[in-house]
Design a protein around this motif. Structure first.
Motif, mmCIF file in Angstrom:
data_model
loop_
_atom_site.group_PDB
_atom_site.id
_atom_site.type_symbol
_atom_site.label_atom_id
_atom_site.label_comp_id
_atom_site.label_asym_id
_atom_site.label_seq_id
_atom_site.Cartn_x
_atom_site.Cartn_y
_atom_site.Cartn_z
ATOM 1 N N ASP A 163 -3.556 -24.347 -8.035
ATOM 2 C CA ASP A 163 -2.469 -23.541 -7.471
ATOM 3 C C ASP A 163 -1.328 -23.350 -8.469
ATOM 4 N N GLU A 166 -2.448 -17.680 -9.770
ATOM 5 C CA GLU A 166 -3.154 -17.049 -8.660
ATOM 6 C C GLU A 166 -3.775 -15.743 -9.136
ATOM 7 N N LYS A 177 2.205 -19.057 -10.113
ATOM 8 C CA LYS A 177 2.732 -19.534 -8.839
ATOM 9 C C LYS A 177 4.072 -20.220 -9.100
#
Length: 234
Positions: A163, A166, A177
């Motif tokens: 994460d 993205e 992110k």
């Protein structure tokens, strides 16, 4: 300088939950043999996408090797650093471990650091970057080898799985992110990892903290005195 600075090494997407699983076993005091056996079983049906299903044995064993050499059986020169990071991990909530995982895998596999450096440089220029741009820059640094294209994709997809990046609406394009917050202990670990990940033996503190390889993190202020005290304590 070590051979690890010249090898690619990352031959599989490394998912964050796999890193957590490995670290949890280290903190529980399992031996390297026990951890490898557990990872062999745990990853035998885990896909790079995060799902489960029948796997090719050689594929998941590559991930096992990466996890073992990151946390369990790193190069001898990295063991004191690993032990320091383990000590911090004991009191770090699982949701705040990314800086520790990042520091360890960057030190064990400097190619991870190298991919991050090029991504960070590109993100300093533009908000959306492409896989083609990343690979082109990596080939300029590591040479125009097919392995660069293939293995860099594993690292990029790992960043997405963590994460940190993205997928944009256009395939092969990526957006950053939200930056990950850090505390002083984590910043100190990331700073030492940066030194261990590069061939150069020394860097100015500001250059370390401003390194594009740390693009994923919101670096909290830290003084040179703090780092010196930490090194003295070791």
């Amino acid at each position: 300088m070590s051979a690890r600075h010249h090898k690619i090494g990352i031959k599989h997407v490394i998912r964050l939950e796999w890193m957590d699983k490995t670290l949890d076993m280290m903190l529980a005091g399992l031996s390297a043999k026990e951890i490898r056996n557990e990872l062999d079983i745990f990853l035998s049906d885990k896909k790079q996408s995060g799902g489960t299903g029948e796997r090719d044995t050689q594929a998941y064993k590559k991930a096992v090797t990466n996890l073992m050499l990151t946390w369990c059986t790193p190069e001898k020169a990295l063991i004191p650093f690993r032990d320091d990071v383990l000590a911090i991990a004991k009191t770090t909530p699982i949701s705040e471990r990314i800086p520790l995982h990042w520091a360890m895998i960057s030190a064990a596999y400097p190619f991870w650091f190298g991919v991050a450096k090029q991504i960070g440089r590109l993100l300093n220029l533009q908000s959306q970057i492409t896989k083609k741009q990343i690979i082109q820059r990596l080939k300029e640094e590591y040479g125009d080898r097919e392995t660069i294209s293939r293995f860099s994709r594993y690292v990029i997809r790992s960043f997405v799985a963590w994460d940190i990046l993205e997928d944009a609406s256009v395939k092969g394009n990526y957006l950053q992110k939200k930056k990950i917050p850090t505390d002083q202990k984590q910043v100190a670990v990331l700073a030492e990892s940066t030194l261990l990940s590069t061939i150069e033996s020394s860097h100015a503190l500001k250059n370390i903290m401003d390194s594009s390889s740390l693009f994923a993190f919101n670096i909290s202020p830290i003084s040179g005195d703090y780092l010196l005290k930490k090194q003295s304590a070791n």
